[in-house]
Design a protein around this motif. Structure first.
Motif, PDB file in Angstrom:
ATOM      1  N   GLY A  79      -4.510  -3.433   4.513  1.00 32.17           N
ATOM      2  CA  GLY A  79      -5.272  -2.334   4.402  1.00 32.17           C
ATOM      3  C   GLY A  79      -4.293  -1.099   5.068  1.00 32.17           C
ATOM      4  O   GLY A  79      -3.695  -1.287   6.088  1.00 32.17           O
ATOM      5  N   HIS A  80      -4.912   0.248   4.796  1.00 34.68           N
ATOM      6  CA  HIS A  80      -4.270   1.192   5.488  1.00 34.68           C
ATOM      7  C   HIS A  80      -4.184   1.307   7.156  1.00 34.68           C
ATOM      8  O   HIS A  80      -3.280   1.356   7.737  1.00 34.68           O
ATOM      9  CB  HIS A  80      -4.847   2.611   5.126  1.00 34.68           C
ATOM     10  CG  HIS A  80      -4.262   3.715   5.442  1.00 34.68           C
ATOM     11  ND1 HIS A  80      -4.438   4.217   6.831  1.00 34.68           N
ATOM     12  CD2 HIS A  80      -3.135   4.738   4.918  1.00 34.68           C
ATOM     13  CE1 HIS A  80      -3.658   5.539   7.107  1.00 34.68           C
ATOM     14  NE2 HIS A  80      -2.858   5.661   5.861  1.00 34.68           N
TER      15      HIS A  80
ATOM     16  N   LEU B 278      10.044  -5.266   4.748  1.00 36.58           N
ATOM     17  CA  LEU B 278      10.310  -5.620   3.420  1.00 36.58           C
ATOM     18  C   LEU B 278       9.041  -5.907   2.788  1.00 36.58           C
ATOM     19  O   LEU B 278       8.118  -6.558   3.446  1.00 36.58           O
ATOM     20  CB  LEU B 278      11.008  -7.222   3.704  1.00 36.58           C
ATOM     21  CG  LEU B 278      12.345  -7.212   4.688  1.00 36.58           C
ATOM     22  CD1 LEU B 278      12.704  -8.473   4.600  1.00 36.58           C
ATOM     23  CD2 LEU B 278      13.224  -6.147   4.294  1.00 36.58           C
ATOM     24  N   ILE B 279       8.918  -5.483   1.642  1.00 43.13           N
ATOM     25  CA  ILE B 279       7.411  -5.717   0.820  1.00 43.13           C
ATOM     26  C   ILE B 279       7.870  -6.496  -0.589  1.00 43.13           C
ATOM     27  O   ILE B 279       8.872  -6.202  -1.359  1.00 43.13           O
ATOM     28  CB  ILE B 279       6.934  -4.225   0.613  1.00 43.13           C
ATOM     29  CG1 ILE B 279       6.550  -3.506   1.797  1.00 43.13           C
ATOM     30  CG2 ILE B 279       5.862  -4.547  -0.372  1.00 43.13           C
ATOM     31  CD1 ILE B 279       6.204  -2.185   1.590  1.00 43.13           C
ATOM     32  N   ASP B 280       7.106  -7.542  -0.822  1.00 42.71           N
ATOM     33  CA  ASP B 280       7.148  -8.002  -1.944  1.00 42.71           C
ATOM     34  C   ASP B 280       6.242  -7.225  -2.986  1.00 42.71           C
ATOM     35  O   ASP B 280       5.124  -7.376  -2.620  1.00 42.71           O
ATOM     36  CB  ASP B 280       6.492  -9.640  -1.937  1.00 42.71           C
ATOM     37  CG  ASP B 280       6.551 -10.472  -3.290  1.00 42.71           C
ATOM     38  OD1 ASP B 280       6.710  -9.713  -4.342  1.00 42.71           O
ATOM     39  OD2 ASP B 280       6.245 -11.627  -3.200  1.00 42.71           O
ATOM     40  N   VAL B 281       6.866  -6.925  -4.153  1.00 48.32           N
ATOM     41  CA  VAL B 281       6.112  -5.770  -4.874  1.00 48.32           C
ATOM     42  C   VAL B 281       5.650  -6.493  -6.012  1.00 48.32           C
ATOM     43  O   VAL B 281       5.183  -5.770  -6.932  1.00 48.32           O
ATOM     44  CB  VAL B 281       7.168  -4.637  -5.042  1.00 48.32           C
ATOM     45  CG1 VAL B 281       7.687  -3.860  -3.910  1.00 48.32           C
ATOM     46  CG2 VAL B 281       8.423  -5.291  -6.147  1.00 48.32           C
ATOM     47  N   GLY B 282       5.603  -7.892  -6.053  1.00 50.99           N
ATOM     48  CA  GLY B 282       4.920  -8.386  -7.127  1.00 50.99           C
ATOM     49  C   GLY B 282       3.729  -8.074  -7.385  1.00 50.99           C
ATOM     50  O   GLY B 282       3.129  -8.409  -8.639  1.00 50.99           O
ATOM     51  N   SER B 283       2.782  -7.559  -6.533  1.00 46.72           N
ATOM     52  CA  SER B 283       1.353  -7.571  -6.570  1.00 46.72           C
ATOM     53  C   SER B 283       1.193  -5.956  -7.359  1.00 46.72           C
ATOM     54  O   SER B 283       0.242  -5.520  -7.511  1.00 46.72           O
ATOM     55  CB  SER B 283       0.786  -7.131  -5.180  1.00 46.72           C
ATOM     56  OG  SER B 283       1.380  -6.274  -4.581  1.00 46.72           O
ATOM     57  N   GLY B 284       2.136  -5.304  -7.684  1.00 46.27           N
ATOM     58  CA  GLY B 284       2.235  -4.160  -8.280  1.00 46.27           C
ATOM     59  C   GLY B 284       1.953  -2.789  -7.725  1.00 46.27           C
ATOM     60  O   GLY B 284       2.505  -2.592  -6.559  1.00 46.27           O
TER      61      GLY B 284
ATOM     62  N   VAL C  67      -0.298  -1.814  -5.766  1.00 52.40           N
ATOM     63  CA  VAL C  67      -0.753  -1.820  -4.347  1.00 52.40           C
ATOM     64  C   VAL C  67       0.336  -1.790  -3.351  1.00 52.40           C
ATOM     65  O   VAL C  67       0.259  -1.327  -2.221  1.00 52.40           O
ATOM     66  CB  VAL C  67      -1.854  -2.975  -4.351  1.00 52.40           C
ATOM     67  CG1 VAL C  67      -1.264  -4.211  -4.514  1.00 52.40           C
ATOM     68  CG2 VAL C  67      -2.623  -2.840  -2.885  1.00 52.40           C
ATOM     69  N   ALA C  68       1.341  -2.588  -3.852  1.00 48.22           N
ATOM     70  CA  ALA C  68       2.603  -2.610  -3.174  1.00 48.22           C
ATOM     71  C   ALA C  68       3.417  -1.243  -2.739  1.00 48.22           C
ATOM     72  O   ALA C  68       3.873  -0.919  -1.781  1.00 48.22           O
ATOM     73  CB  ALA C  68       3.511  -3.724  -3.465  1.00 48.22           C
ATOM     74  N   LEU C  69       3.291  -0.492  -4.020  1.00 52.97           N
ATOM     75  CA  LEU C  69       3.893   0.755  -4.039  1.00 52.97           C
ATOM     76  C   LEU C  69       3.305   1.535  -3.170  1.00 52.97           C
ATOM     77  O   LEU C  69       3.665   2.495  -2.432  1.00 52.97           O
ATOM     78  CB  LEU C  69       3.900   1.278  -5.398  1.00 52.97           C
ATOM     79  CG  LEU C  69       4.621   0.336  -6.465  1.00 52.97           C
ATOM     80  CD1 LEU C  69       4.532   1.200  -7.953  1.00 52.97           C
ATOM     81  CD2 LEU C  69       5.962  -0.005  -6.045  1.00 52.97           C
ATOM     82  N   ARG C  70       2.036   1.682  -3.092  1.00 55.17           N
ATOM     83  CA  ARG C  70       1.004   2.680  -2.132  1.00 55.17           C
ATOM     84  C   ARG C  70       1.357   2.224  -0.726  1.00 55.17           C
ATOM     85  O   ARG C  70       1.244   2.978   0.179  1.00 55.17           O
ATOM     86  CB  ARG C  70      -0.293   2.455  -2.637  1.00 55.17           C
ATOM     87  CG  ARG C  70      -0.869   2.996  -3.866  1.00 55.17           C
ATOM     88  CD  ARG C  70      -2.329   3.248  -3.863  1.00 55.17           C
ATOM     89  NE  ARG C  70      -2.929   1.917  -4.033  1.00 55.17           N
ATOM     90  CZ  ARG C  70      -3.304   1.269  -5.026  1.00 55.17           C
ATOM     91  NH1 ARG C  70      -2.878   1.726  -6.131  1.00 55.17           N
ATOM     92  NH2 ARG C  70      -4.035   0.102  -5.120  1.00 55.17           N
ATOM     93  N   CYS C  71       1.584   1.007  -0.624  1.00 52.98           N
ATOM     94  CA  CYS C  71       1.850   0.339   0.923  1.00 52.98           C
ATOM     95  C   CYS C  71       3.150   1.064   1.475  1.00 52.98           C
ATOM     96  O   CYS C  71       3.260   1.484   2.602  1.00 52.98           O
ATOM     97  CB  CYS C  71       2.098  -0.990   0.844  1.00 52.98           C
ATOM     98  SG  CYS C  71       2.378  -1.873   2.494  1.00 52.98           S
TER      99      CYS C  71
ATOM    100  N   ASP D 222       4.610   7.800   5.140  1.00 50.60           N
ATOM    101  CA  ASP D 222       3.843   8.904   5.831  1.00 50.60           C
ATOM    102  C   ASP D 222       3.810   8.416   7.378  1.00 50.60           C
ATOM    103  O   ASP D 222       3.842   9.489   8.089  1.00 50.60           O
ATOM    104  CB  ASP D 222       2.181   8.635   5.514  1.00 50.60           C
ATOM    105  CG  ASP D 222       2.273   9.348   3.963  1.00 50.60           C
ATOM    106  OD1 ASP D 222       2.976  10.240   3.684  1.00 50.60           O
ATOM    107  OD2 ASP D 222       1.216   8.990   3.245  1.00 50.60           O
ATOM    108  N   LEU D 223       3.810   7.278   7.736  1.00 53.58           N
ATOM    109  CA  LEU D 223       3.792   6.946   9.307  1.00 53.58           C
ATOM    110  C   LEU D 223       5.112   7.102   9.684  1.00 53.58           C
ATOM    111  O   LEU D 223       5.174   7.721  11.014  1.00 53.58           O
ATOM    112  CB  LEU D 223       3.664   5.355   9.491  1.00 53.58           C
ATOM    113  CG  LEU D 223       2.176   5.119   9.185  1.00 53.58           C
ATOM    114  CD1 LEU D 223       2.123   3.468   9.154  1.00 53.58           C
ATOM    115  CD2 LEU D 223       1.123   5.700  10.164  1.00 53.58           C
ATOM    116  N   ASP D 224       6.386   7.047   8.960  1.00 49.66           N
ATOM    117  CA  ASP D 224       7.530   6.963   9.727  1.00 49.66           C
ATOM    118  C   ASP D 224       8.535   7.417   8.369  1.00 49.66           C
ATOM    119  O   ASP D 224       9.307   6.625   7.745  1.00 49.66           O
ATOM    120  CB  ASP D 224       8.153   5.816  10.290  1.00 49.66           C
ATOM    121  CG  ASP D 224       9.474   6.231  11.004  1.00 49.66           C
ATOM    122  OD1 ASP D 224       9.900   7.202  10.734  1.00 49.66           O
ATOM    123  OD2 ASP D 224       9.988   5.113  11.781  1.00 49.66           O
TER     124      ASP D 224
END
Length: 380
Positions: free
Chosen positions: A38-39, A55-61, A63-67, A73-75
């Motif tokens: 979560g955020h 590194l982000i596994d984007v298989g979750s669609g 939600v990974a893009l929003r991550c 935004d943080l850096d």
């Protein structure tokens, strides 16, 4: 090694991604999420861990893009890599701000290249205060130029100057200074993960206000790789006003990191035909490494009356002559024997001072216009 956070979306892919990350030899895992956090949790771990990349596994669609957007935004300068991206999400992942996007099937080499590309694009840009010196051939005098230019920058302009001795096997800087480092640059480069202000101060040899990271010329030390120089530059970047790099005559996969970060690369040659011909080869090598012609040029060393003029050399070689330094063998021999710098009241000392003024941005000293010859030697 670079610290990383891995965010997983599929338990089936976790061992695969973890193994590939370890196999690159570039990454040190500081935190792994089995699913997209979560955020609040993501904010907390990114701020606390301060990783070099995520590194982000984007298989979750989506939600990974929003991550990725949250991390941006943080850096805004954080490299974020998308791993195992399905074909239908490739464009959306690129639009989301990932610095690199790897498909569902990728190799260790693919990941290593993506890490390099991402770090260079986000944190490895050209530095205005870094200048590299590349000899056309051994004996061109590049180390002498670096040494005396560094001294003039500190003496005349009050600059905090660091000299990086990157000619690890054939370095003469320590010989010219008549000093031996307590901790060599080779040793420092093998432990860049642990570099801190204390280790830097212990390794630096300070002579007349200039800091030198010197080579031991050891034949037994492990040769550095590009991440070692990348991390060294990242650490020292805010501690010095000017960094001068004394390169070996051949740029390699490690020292290219220094070259790419340099505002300008000065190819140092003499007016001897072999040196001039090899300058053409050095320029071609820089071109093949991807350096644009606007960021390198020629520094003619040991010029004396009767030698080809700078405009003539530039025309023959097809390279800009950015500077020339007069020949003063007697002064150089004396200073090398005594382990000191070229006196500022000599003709050569004044030339070094003028050149340092250009690097410092305090002056734009025009090139002299000597007499000519040379066209026939290059078939012109």
């Amino acid at each position: 090694m670079f610290t990383t956070v891995i965010i997983q979306a599929s338990p089936e892919r976790s061992p695969y991604i973890r193994a590939l990350s370890a196999d690159t030899g570039l990454l040190q895992l500081v935190r792994e999420f089995p699913s997209v956090p979560g955020h609040y949790e993501l904010t907390r771990i990114v701020n606390a861990s301060a990783p070099d990349l995520v590194l982000i596994d984007v298989g979750s669609g989506d939600v990974a893009l929003r991550c990725c957007a949250t991390i941006r935004d943080l850096d805004p300068e954080m490299p974020v890599l998308a791993l195992a991206c399905p074909p239908g999400l490739m464009q959306k992942a690129k639009d989301a701000g990932f610095t690199a996007v790897l498909p569902e099937s990728f190799t260790t080499a693919d990941l290593a290249e993506a890490i390099h590309t991402s770090l260079v694009s986000m944190r490895g840009g050209v530095e205005d205060y870094v200048f590299s010196f590349l000899p056309s051939k051994a004996g061109s005098g590049a180390s002498t130029v670096v040494l005396n230019t560094a001294m003039a920058l500190a003496r005349d302009h009050g600059k905090r100057v660091l000299v990086i001795d990157a000619d690890l096997r054939s370095s003469v800087l320590g010989i010219l200074l008549d000093v031996k480092p307590t901790i060599s640059i080779q040793h420092l480069l093998t432990s860049t993960n642990d570099i801190d202000q204390f280790r830097l101060r212990s390794a630096a040899v300070t002579v007349d206000g200039v800091d030198f990271l010197l080579s031991s010329r050891s034949l037994d030390t492990v040769q550095p790789e590009w991440p070692n120089y990348f991390q060294l530059l990242e650490f020292v970047r805010d501690k010095y006003d000017t960094i001068l790099v004394d390169l070996p005559e051949l740029v390699n996969p490690a020292t290219i990191e220094l070259v790419r970060r340099s505002r300008k690369v000065y190819m140092v040659c003499t007016t001897e035909v072999p040196s001039l011909r090899l300058t053409q080869q050095r320029a071609e090598e820089l071109h093949r490494w991807g350096l644009p012609p606007t960021r390198y040029g020629l520094l003619v060393n040991r010029w004396h009356n009767g030698d080809p003029s700078s405009p003539e050399i530039a025309k023959i070689l097809g390279l800009p002559v950015l500077r020339q330094l007069p020949n003063d063998y007697a002064t150089i021999r004396k200073t090398q024997t005594e382990g000191r710098f070229v006196p500022v009241n000599t003709r050569l000392g004044k030339a070094f001072a003028d050149f340092a003024s250009v690097l410092a941005g305090d002056a734009s000293v025009p090139l002299p216009k000597p007499t000519s010859r040379l066209m026939s030697l290059f078939g012109r």
